[in-house]
Motif scaffolding. Structure first.
Motif, PDB file in Angstrom:
ATOM      1  N   TYR A  55       7.070  33.812-104.393  1.00 38.87           N
ATOM      2  CA  TYR A  55       8.084  33.693-105.453  1.00 38.87           C
ATOM      3  C   TYR A  55       9.283  34.973-105.161  1.00 38.87           C
ATOM      4  O   TYR A  55       9.204  36.030-104.965  1.00 38.87           O
ATOM      5  CB  TYR A  55       7.645  34.056-106.819  1.00 38.87           C
ATOM      6  N   SER A  64      11.616  35.262-107.342  1.00 37.63           N
ATOM      7  CA  SER A  64      12.441  35.783-108.573  1.00 37.63           C
ATOM      8  C   SER A  64      12.486  37.350-108.811  1.00 37.63           C
ATOM      9  O   SER A  64      11.642  38.087-108.490  1.00 37.63           O
ATOM     10  CB  SER A  64      11.349  35.287-109.774  1.00 37.63           C
ATOM     11  N   SER A  99      12.678  30.281-109.924  1.00 38.43           N
ATOM     12  CA  SER A  99      11.152  30.640-110.251  1.00 38.43           C
ATOM     13  C   SER A  99      10.714  30.353-111.546  1.00 38.43           C
ATOM     14  O   SER A  99      11.465  30.078-112.454  1.00 38.43           O
ATOM     15  CB  SER A  99      10.709  31.721-109.685  1.00 38.43           C
ATOM     16  N   GLN A 102       8.819  23.606-109.963  1.00 41.44           N
ATOM     17  CA  GLN A 102       9.034  25.074-109.419  1.00 41.44           C
ATOM     18  C   GLN A 102       9.671  26.008-110.084  1.00 41.44           C
ATOM     19  O   GLN A 102       9.775  27.304-109.814  1.00 41.44           O
ATOM     20  CB  GLN A 102       9.300  24.758-107.908  1.00 41.44           C
ATOM     21  N   THR A 103      10.586  25.543-110.997  1.00 46.91           N
ATOM     22  CA  THR A 103      11.568  26.460-111.557  1.00 46.91           C
ATOM     23  C   THR A 103      11.749  26.298-113.137  1.00 46.91           C
ATOM     24  O   THR A 103      11.210  25.577-113.601  1.00 46.91           O
ATOM     25  CB  THR A 103      13.231  26.275-111.019  1.00 46.91           C
TER      26      THR A 103
END
Length: 494
Positions: A115, A117, A137, A162-163
């Motif tokens: 990830y 993020s 993310s 996924q987000t």
């Protein structure tokens, strides 16, 4: 020894602070309203290590969450890192491992597939948790009292996209959190998920759909029956990433779309209405609401791109005048067979961004809106700048019922961060309460927390709370009452 670049994004007021701290009973001037009992959470991008590629945009900094716990006429301060997977991996390595903003091709091989993020865009309280959000993310969740990190929220595996958005909305009637996830099936894809989460934190709806083209879908609106999503051509592609270009670039040749997506358990492409208009720029949303068959969404709209760090795809230089946004209402009519907008109405001539409302009126007809204003008529010290280049030097209150406005200027050596409305009580009339916001004291390299009467901002702050450290330019934040977050009065640390 960490050596950050000698560039505007990492020097002066923008120098990384990297400070975790607890400070009880901050010094203040004025009177902190006795009715304020809760906490204001906000987030700033704050790079833990120098950029892997030598320089970077501020939007790629690690998330640092600030909490102002207001109670008994005092303010206690706590600041903690949002400890994402990125933060932990880089902390272990002692250096930056992730490269350019939303470009995994520039990452160290050791972190491929992790990830990316930074959890640096919004700090949001819901279902007893602090959500630290970055829209590339899943959301990171934290303990709102201790501010320790739990991890990324996938709702027990129920979330298949996924987000997760950085701008969720709370439906005031159901208490549900409404969210989207764009690039849901992978970077630069045109798949989007619409989600609803119950007040207990359970994912109760996830609907997939496609949008006209991939772009930054940073914010959206909701009404009682619809998700309202604006598609504006801050576009990205793998081709751009492979060339080492910024992830997003603005394309003035492409149209803007508005999608009206039913909020229900089963939605097909045929159920979604897409309306189209000429090119413009819009990012954040004041609010959306229904009026019969008409759907309205209010946004700060600019003729051209407002983000210089996401440049024109054809190489045109950034134009700050064309990038000046003004509150504008977009109206579409679901009874029409046309894809054209029914109306585009300017709500104010004031230039501004970071719009906020009384969130109890999310998705409903509303009267008041606040925003950070760019007032070019006011004097300014030439050293003042923000991460975006926008001179956010005033607070503006819009009364959409009377058409009147109020303005408060913060001075020639200061800028403002996003306002947040706090109602005076649960059942107070719309707009009755306070605005809390951070003020950047550029000349003093420190910050203040300001508290203003929300409907009388022209008289200036009723309290100025001095923060003895510099809070970097932040993005978004939200208020939570004490009973939502497990903070007892007088508690500084848990």
């Amino acid at each position: 020894m960490a050596q950050f670049p000698d560039t505007p994004g990492f020097t002066g007021f923008n120098t990384p602070s990297r400070i975790e701290a607890d400070i009880a009973d901050l010094a203040h001037e004025g009177t902190i309203p006795a009715g304020l009992n809760g906490a204001f959470y906000r987030v700033q991008p704050d790079a833990q290590f120098p950029p892997r590629l030598g320089d970077d945009i501020a939007f790629n900094g690690d998330g640092m969450i600030t909490r102002f716990h207001i109670h008994d006429g005092q303010v206690d301060f706590r600041q903690r890192w949002a400890k994402t997977d990125k933060w932990k991996l880089e902390r272990a390595a002692g250096k930056g491992l992730f490269g350019a903003y939303r470009n995994p091709l520039t990452d160290d091989e050791s972190v491929k597939g992790e990830y990316r993020s930074t959890a640096n865009t919004n700090a949001f309280i819901f279902a007893g948790k602090l959500w630290a959000m970055k829209e590339d993310s899943p959301a990171l969740v934290m303990d709102p009292a201790t501010m320790e990190t739990f991890g990324f929220e996938k709702f027990g595996g129920k979330m298949t996209g996924q987000t997760f958005t950085a701008h969720p909305k709370i439906d005031p009637k159901t208490g549900n959190m409404v969210a989207i996830g764009y690039a849901a099936s992978g970077l630069c894809t045109d798949d989007v998920t619409y989600m609803e989460i119950s007040p207990a934190g359970e994912l109760i709806r996830e609907i997939w759909f496609k949008v006209p083209y991939y772009c930054m879908m940073h914010d959206f609106g909701i009404t009682e029956d619809y998700l309202v999503l604006h598609i504006v051509p801050s576009i990205g592609s793998w081709e751009r990433l492979e060339k080492g270009l910024p992830h997003f670039g603005f394309d003035t040749k492409m149209p803007v779309y508005l999608g009206v997506i039913p909020r229900r358990d089963a939605v097909t492409d045929a159920d979604i209405r897409w309306f189209k208009r000429d090119n413009c720029f819009a990012s954040h949303v004041f609010n959306a609401f229904q009026e019969g068959t008409k759907v309205h969404i209010d946004v700060p709209e600019a003729p051209n791109n407002m983000f210089p760090f996401f440049p024109d795809v054809d190489g045109a230089p950034f134009d700050p005048v064309a990038g000046s946004s003004r509150p504008t209402r977009w109206t579409v009519d679901l009874s029409s067979n046309s894809e054209d907008f029914a109306a585009i109405t300017r709500l104010s001539e004031s230039i501004g961004e970071f719009p906020r409302i009384d969130d109890r009126f999310t998705g409903l007809p509303y009267r008041y809106g606040w925003m950070l204003e760019i007032d070019p008529t006011k004097p300014v010290d030439t050293s003042v700048r923000s991460i975006s280049g926008m001179l956010l030097n005033s607070l503006c209150l819009l009364d959409l019922q009377t058409g009147t406005e109020q303005h408060w200027w913060c001075g020639p050596t200061a800028t403002l961060q996003e306002p947040c409305f706090v109602p005076r009580s649960k059942d107070a009339p719309e707009g009755e309460g306070w605005i809390v916001m951070v003020c950047n004291r550029i000349d003093e390299l420190r910050s203040d927390l300001l508290i203003l009467d929300a409907l009388d901002i022209e008289k200036g702050p009723v309290a100025r709370v001095a923060v003895p450290i510099r809070l970097r330019f932040g993005l978004h934040g939200n208020w939570a009452n004490a009973d939502q977050i497990g903070l007892a009065e007088g508690m500084v640390a848990a």
